[in-house]
Design a protein around this motif. Structure first.
Motif, mmCIF file in Angstrom:
data_model
loop_
_atom_site.group_PDB
_atom_site.id
_atom_site.type_symbol
_atom_site.label_atom_id
_atom_site.label_comp_id
_atom_site.label_asym_id
_atom_site.label_seq_id
_atom_site.Cartn_x
_atom_site.Cartn_y
_atom_site.Cartn_z
ATOM 1 N N LEU A 96 -21.587 -0.555 -37.727
ATOM 2 C CA LEU A 96 -21.850 0.764 -37.157
ATOM 3 C C LEU A 96 -21.562 1.851 -38.177
ATOM 4 O O LEU A 96 -20.463 1.921 -38.741
ATOM 5 C CB LEU A 96 -20.965 0.963 -35.917
ATOM 6 N N ALA A 97 -22.555 2.700 -38.414
ATOM 7 C CA ALA A 97 -22.369 3.902 -39.237
ATOM 8 C C ALA A 97 -22.306 5.100 -38.301
ATOM 9 O O ALA A 97 -23.235 5.333 -37.524
ATOM 10 C CB ALA A 97 -23.523 4.064 -40.226
ATOM 11 N N VAL A 98 -21.210 5.839 -38.368
ATOM 12 C CA VAL A 98 -21.004 6.973 -37.468
ATOM 13 C C VAL A 98 -21.060 8.256 -38.279
ATOM 14 O O VAL A 98 -20.230 8.472 -39.176
ATOM 15 C CB VAL A 98 -19.643 6.864 -36.742
ATOM 16 N N PHE A 99 -22.029 9.103 -37.956
ATOM 17 C CA PHE A 99 -22.179 10.396 -38.628
ATOM 18 C C PHE A 99 -21.660 11.480 -37.689
ATOM 19 O O PHE A 99 -22.108 11.601 -36.551
ATOM 20 C CB PHE A 99 -23.637 10.651 -38.994
ATOM 21 N N THR A 100 -20.725 12.270 -38.182
ATOM 22 C CA THR A 100 -20.000 13.204 -37.329
ATOM 23 C C THR A 100 -20.530 14.628 -37.389
ATOM 24 O O THR A 100 -20.074 15.472 -36.625
ATOM 25 C CB THR A 100 -18.517 13.207 -37.733
ATOM 26 N N SER A 101 -21.477 14.903 -38.286
ATOM 27 C CA SER A 101 -21.987 16.265 -38.446
ATOM 28 C C SER A 101 -23.202 16.224 -39.360
ATOM 29 O O SER A 101 -23.413 15.231 -40.077
ATOM 30 C CB SER A 101 -20.917 17.167 -39.087
ATOM 31 N N PRO A 102 -24.019 17.281 -39.363
ATOM 32 C CA PRO A 102 -25.110 17.336 -40.350
ATOM 33 C C PRO A 102 -24.600 17.198 -41.773
ATOM 34 O O PRO A 102 -25.273 16.613 -42.632
ATOM 35 C CB PRO A 102 -25.718 18.721 -40.089
ATOM 36 N N ARG A 103 -23.412 17.723 -42.050
ATOM 37 C CA ARG A 103 -22.860 17.609 -43.397
ATOM 38 C C ARG A 103 -22.554 16.154 -43.735
ATOM 39 O O ARG A 103 -22.706 15.721 -44.881
ATOM 40 C CB ARG A 103 -21.587 18.453 -43.496
ATOM 41 N N ALA A 104 -22.105 15.385 -42.757
ATOM 42 C CA ALA A 104 -21.845 13.964 -42.988
ATOM 43 C C ALA A 104 -23.135 13.231 -43.327
ATOM 44 O O ALA A 104 -23.140 12.304 -44.155
ATOM 45 C CB ALA A 104 -21.181 13.350 -41.763
ATOM 46 N N VAL A 105 -24.234 13.635 -42.710
ATOM 47 C CA VAL A 105 -25.536 13.049 -43.050
ATOM 48 C C VAL A 105 -25.928 13.436 -44.471
ATOM 49 O O VAL A 105 -26.367 12.592 -45.269
ATOM 50 C CB VAL A 105 -26.620 13.509 -42.055
ATOM 51 N N GLU A 106 -25.769 14.703 -44.798
ATOM 52 C CA GLU A 106 -26.148 15.195 -46.125
ATOM 53 C C GLU A 106 -25.456 14.414 -47.237
ATOM 54 O O GLU A 106 -26.087 14.057 -48.247
ATOM 55 C CB GLU A 106 -25.808 16.684 -46.233
ATOM 56 N N PHE A 107 -24.184 14.145 -47.068
ATOM 57 C CA PHE A 107 -23.425 13.492 -48.135
ATOM 58 C C PHE A 107 -23.261 11.982 -47.927
ATOM 59 O O PHE A 107 -23.043 11.252 -48.895
ATOM 60 C CB PHE A 107 -22.045 14.145 -48.266
ATOM 61 N N GLY A 108 -23.345 11.512 -46.690
ATOM 62 C CA GLY A 108 -23.116 10.100 -46.413
ATOM 63 C C GLY A 108 -24.357 9.245 -46.485
ATOM 64 O O GLY A 108 -24.299 8.104 -46.965
ATOM 65 N N CYS A 132 -30.902 15.749 -38.056
ATOM 66 C CA CYS A 132 -30.889 15.577 -39.514
ATOM 67 C C CYS A 132 -31.321 14.169 -39.905
ATOM 68 O O CYS A 132 -32.100 13.980 -40.852
ATOM 69 C CB CYS A 132 -29.494 15.863 -40.063
ATOM 70 N N LEU A 133 -30.842 13.175 -39.180
ATOM 71 C CA LEU A 133 -31.209 11.791 -39.480
ATOM 72 C C LEU A 133 -32.678 11.530 -39.166
ATOM 73 O O LEU A 133 -33.385 10.888 -39.950
ATOM 74 C CB LEU A 133 -30.314 10.832 -38.696
ATOM 75 N N GLU A 134 -33.131 12.024 -38.037
ATOM 76 C CA GLU A 134 -34.520 11.789 -37.661
ATOM 77 C C GLU A 134 -35.474 12.516 -38.590
ATOM 78 O O GLU A 134 -36.555 11.994 -38.915
ATOM 79 C CB GLU A 134 -34.735 12.185 -36.210
ATOM 80 N N THR A 135 -35.089 13.687 -39.052
ATOM 81 C CA THR A 135 -35.907 14.396 -40.033
ATOM 82 C C THR A 135 -36.018 13.592 -41.326
ATOM 83 O O THR A 135 -37.057 13.599 -42.000
ATOM 84 C CB THR A 135 -35.305 15.776 -40.323
ATOM 85 N N ALA A 136 -34.940 12.887 -41.671
ATOM 86 C CA ALA A 136 -34.947 12.046 -42.868
ATOM 87 C C ALA A 136 -35.671 10.719 -42.643
ATOM 88 O O ALA A 136 -35.849 9.941 -43.589
ATOM 89 C CB ALA A 136 -33.511 11.782 -43.326
ATOM 90 N N GLY A 137 -36.072 10.454 -41.397
ATOM 91 C CA GLY A 137 -36.851 9.251 -41.110
ATOM 92 C C GLY A 137 -36.062 8.073 -40.584
ATOM 93 O O GLY A 137 -36.562 6.943 -40.605
ATOM 94 N N TYR A 138 -34.845 8.320 -40.065
ATOM 95 C CA TYR A 138 -34.000 7.219 -39.610
ATOM 96 C C TYR A 138 -33.675 7.371 -38.126
ATOM 97 O O TYR A 138 -33.333 8.457 -37.659
ATOM 98 C CB TYR A 138 -32.727 7.148 -40.449
ATOM 99 N N ALA A 139 -33.777 6.246 -37.403
ATOM 100 C CA ALA A 139 -33.547 6.262 -35.959
ATOM 101 C C ALA A 139 -32.053 6.264 -35.653
ATOM 102 O O ALA A 139 -31.251 5.685 -36.381
ATOM 103 C CB ALA A 139 -34.200 5.040 -35.316
ATOM 104 N N VAL A 140 -31.715 6.926 -34.567
ATOM 105 C CA VAL A 140 -30.343 6.941 -34.062
ATOM 106 C C VAL A 140 -30.258 6.002 -32.868
ATOM 107 O O VAL A 140 -31.072 6.079 -31.949
ATOM 108 C CB VAL A 140 -29.929 8.374 -33.657
ATOM 109 N N HIS A 141 -29.271 5.127 -32.894
ATOM 110 C CA HIS A 141 -29.137 4.131 -31.839
ATOM 111 C C HIS A 141 -28.151 4.541 -30.748
ATOM 112 O O HIS A 141 -28.313 4.143 -29.594
ATOM 113 C CB HIS A 141 -28.690 2.798 -32.444
ATOM 114 N N LEU A 142 -27.142 5.315 -31.101
ATOM 115 C CA LEU A 142 -26.098 5.655 -30.137
ATOM 116 C C LEU A 142 -25.771 7.140 -30.210
ATOM 117 O O LEU A 142 -25.397 7.654 -31.275
ATOM 118 C CB LEU A 142 -24.829 4.841 -30.414
ATOM 119 N N GLN A 143 -25.906 7.813 -29.079
ATOM 120 C CA GLN A 143 -25.495 9.211 -28.934
ATOM 121 C C GLN A 143 -25.137 9.431 -27.479
ATOM 122 O O GLN A 143 -25.805 8.914 -26.580
ATOM 123 C CB GLN A 143 -26.602 10.180 -29.349
ATOM 124 N N ALA A 144 -24.090 10.174 -27.243
ATOM 125 C CA ALA A 144 -23.707 10.490 -25.866
ATOM 126 C C ALA A 144 -24.846 11.223 -25.162
ATOM 127 O O ALA A 144 -25.537 12.054 -25.762
ATOM 128 C CB ALA A 144 -22.440 11.335 -25.852
#
Length: 251
Positions: A56-68, A93-105
């Motif tokens: 599991l990769a957990v991104f906590t903010s747009p900034r985490a996506v930018e750098f992670g 941010c992830l979807e704009t980059a072309g990656y699907a998100v599997h888990l979100q509240a």
């Protein structure tokens, strides 16, 4: 005229400031920090490869996506991962980059909301939380409590910024003041960097915050009026500021 202190990072602050100006308010943009990349201090490829269960990769903010996200892509790991996010802006941010998100509240935008997802506790494996130093302890502890082997990849860090004297003077001269806070880090730096009389003025003026944790922290510092905003994004903050200024006018 009501002055609105905006303390989020510069680009987001300036976008909100432009919207406030269009509605007759006077924004004061003081970002108390910016960001830079840092070495995450863990070999994420080795950590995930050691597990035969969920990764599991957990991104906590747009900034985490930018750098992670670049860290993951450089090691060609993305295809083997489930991706979880905190907040809709992070997902975008992830979807704009072309990656699907599997888990979100389904509702909310906090670590606590993410931890309520039912299947997080099923077949728990290795979770890596992409974040900055000094944060997301609630998320790490919560995932660990659900059975995950949880580590932080601290892929970026905050760089403090001193407020300029012109904005300090504008705040000091303001008659009506509202402050907007999206992180405890900004609050700590504001208390450290601002003159004591101006920090006192902020505590005596209405404040908008995006989480109950920030609300509690600011109240503990002596703030007289702290209201939860409708959400963490600029559209929600704008709506909340306008509602608060109307309440002040009515009062």
């Amino acid at each position: 005229m009501t002055h609105v202190l905006i303390t989020r990072p510069y680009d987001a602050s300036q976008q909100l400031a432009d919207q406030l100006v269009a509605r007759g308010l006077s924004p004061v943009v003081i970002p108390f920090y910016t960001f830079k990349a840092r070495d995450p201090d863990i070999d994420i490829g080795s950590v995930w490869s050691a597990s035969s269960s969920r990764k599991l990769a957990v991104f906590t903010s747009p900034r985490a996506v930018e750098f992670g996200l670049p860290v993951i892509l450089r090691q060609h790991l993305i295809d083997d991962l489930e991706i979880a996010v905190v907040g809709s802006a992070t997902r975008a941010c992830l979807e704009t980059a072309g990656y699907a998100v599997h888990l979100q509240a389904t509702t909310g935008f906090t670590s606590e909301d993410l931890l309520q997802i039912t299947n997080l506790a099923e077949n728990a494996g290795v979770a890596i939380v992409f974040c900055a130093p000094g944060g997301r302890e609630t998320l790490v502890e919560g995932l660990t409590g659900l059975g995950w082997n949880t580590l932080k990849a601290m892929v970026y860090e905050r760089v403090p910024l001193q407020p300029d004297s012109g904005n300090i003077d504008r705040l000091r001269d303001s008659d009506d003041l509202i402050s907007v806070w999206t992180s405890i880090s900004a609050l700590k730096l504001a208390e450290e960097y601002l003159p004591r009389d101006l920090w006192g003025k902020i505590l005596d003026s209405p404040a908008l915050v995006i989480s109950s944790r920030i609300q509690h922290y600011l109240s503990q510092r002596g703030a007289s009026s702290v209201e939860l905003a409708d959400g963490p994004g600029n559209p929600d903050l704008l709506k909340s500021v306008l509602r608060l200024t109307q309440q002040q006018t009515a009062g």
